[in-house]
Enzyme design. Structure first.
Site, mmCIF file in Angstrom:
data_model
loop_
_atom_site.group_PDB
_atom_site.id
_atom_site.type_symbol
_atom_site.label_atom_id
_atom_site.label_comp_id
_atom_site.label_asym_id
_atom_site.label_seq_id
_atom_site.Cartn_x
_atom_site.Cartn_y
_atom_site.Cartn_z
ATOM 1 N N ARG A 17 47.328 28.037 39.100
ATOM 2 C CA ARG A 17 48.764 27.938 39.426
ATOM 3 C C ARG A 17 49.020 27.422 40.838
ATOM 4 O O ARG A 17 50.158 27.421 41.296
ATOM 5 C CB ARG A 17 49.413 29.323 39.223
ATOM 6 C CG ARG A 17 49.488 29.698 37.753
ATOM 7 C CD ARG A 17 49.575 31.192 37.501
ATOM 8 N NE ARG A 17 49.677 31.466 36.074
ATOM 9 C CZ ARG A 17 48.646 31.431 35.210
ATOM 10 N NH1 ARG A 17 47.428 31.136 35.646
ATOM 11 N NH2 ARG A 17 48.841 31.661 33.924
ATOM 12 N N HIS A 55 45.800 49.250 44.042
ATOM 13 C CA HIS A 55 46.470 48.621 45.184
ATOM 14 C C HIS A 55 47.369 47.463 44.741
ATOM 15 O O HIS A 55 48.492 47.301 45.228
ATOM 16 C CB HIS A 55 45.398 48.116 46.156
ATOM 17 C CG HIS A 55 45.904 47.786 47.523
ATOM 18 N ND1 HIS A 55 46.366 48.729 48.399
ATOM 19 C CD2 HIS A 55 46.032 46.593 48.171
ATOM 20 C CE1 HIS A 55 46.753 48.148 49.528
ATOM 21 N NE2 HIS A 55 46.562 46.843 49.403
HETATM 22 N N1 INI Z 1 48.070 41.131 49.947
HETATM 23 C C1 INI Z 1 48.255 39.994 49.235
HETATM 24 O O1 INI Z 1 49.095 39.160 49.601
HETATM 25 N N2 INI Z 1 47.506 39.783 48.110
HETATM 26 C C2 INI Z 1 46.578 40.673 47.668
HETATM 27 O O2 INI Z 1 45.933 40.401 46.633
HETATM 28 C C3 INI Z 1 46.376 41.872 48.403
HETATM 29 N N3 INI Z 1 45.398 42.832 47.963
HETATM 30 O O3 INI Z 1 44.807 42.656 46.905
HETATM 31 O O4 INI Z 1 45.147 43.832 48.646
HETATM 32 C C4 INI Z 1 47.153 42.070 49.575
HETATM 33 N N4 INI Z 1 46.990 43.190 50.306
HETATM 34 C C5 INI Z 1 47.491 43.315 51.663
HETATM 35 C C6 INI Z 1 48.932 43.773 51.727
HETATM 36 O O5 INI Z 1 49.826 42.748 51.322
HETATM 37 C C7 INI Z 1 49.328 44.180 53.151
HETATM 38 O O6 INI Z 1 49.194 43.078 54.006
HETATM 39 C C8 INI Z 1 48.485 45.337 53.704
HETATM 40 O O7 INI Z 1 48.467 46.412 52.786
HETATM 41 C C9 INI Z 1 49.070 45.841 55.047
HETATM 42 O O8 INI Z 1 50.388 46.355 54.856
#
Ligand code: INI
Length: 155
Positions: A128, A89
């Site tokens: 960070r 993902h």
């Molecule tokens: N979104 C993030 O900003 N950081 C992450 O680490 C993350 N992970 O790991 O899944 C993440 N997932 C959500 C993604 O950005 C969307 O909001 C979601 O898939 C709906 O479209």
């Protein structure tokens, strides 16, 4: 040789937008704070900074593009934290976020600064976000100010 150097001093009345993911909010909120404080310290009025939150980094490009296309902002700061998990993902979210931001920036001609952390661990992200490796939100603010000024000088 004539060299163009971007200034780090904001122009009078210049407006900036921040689009930030809610995902990993402990970290992203620290990036927002770093960016906001840095912009203000470099001359941006607090009232001239607009913050909009989105669910996660994947949603940042579409909102950043809309903000950039208004023409109201000198630059848009994209802030988020994508932290690798057990599945692929991470690669989709981080990759699409980065390429979407670049496309939106080039399509609109408005600088959209990539202040999205992409890390292997939560510890690397925390480092960070205002601890031992600085604050990448503040770094994004500096990059915005310098890029805006550089572009201004080549108009
Ligand atoms: N979104 C993030 O900003 N950081 C992450 O680490 C993350 N992970 O790991 O899944 C993440 N997932 C959500 C993604 O950005 C969307 O909001 C979601 O898939 C709906 O479209």
């Amino acid at each position: 040789m004539k060299e163009i150097v971007g200034s780090l001093v904001a122009g009078e009345g210049d407006k900036y937008a921040i689009v930030a993911g809610r995902f990993n909010s402990l970290i992203v909120d620290a990036l927002i704070e770093g960016a906001n404080e840095c912009l203000i310290r470099h001359g941006v009025d607090d009232d001239d900074i607009t913050l909009i939150k989105v669910p996660g980094a994947f949603e940042i490009p579409i909102v950043a593009q809309r903000l950039a296309a208004t023409g109201d902002y000198r630059a848009v700061l994209a802030l988020g934290a994508v932290i690798r998990g057990a599945t692929p993902h991470f690669d989709f979210v981080a990759g699409e976020c980065a390429s979407g931001i670049m496309k939106a920036s080039l399509d609109t001609g408005c600088p959209i600064i990539f202040g999205v952390l992409t890390t292997e661990t939560i510890e690397q992200a925390l480092e960070r976000a205002g601890t031992k490796a600085g604050n990448k939100g503040a770094d994004a603010a500096m990059a915005a100010l310098e890029t805006v000024s550089a572009l201004e000088q080549i108009r």
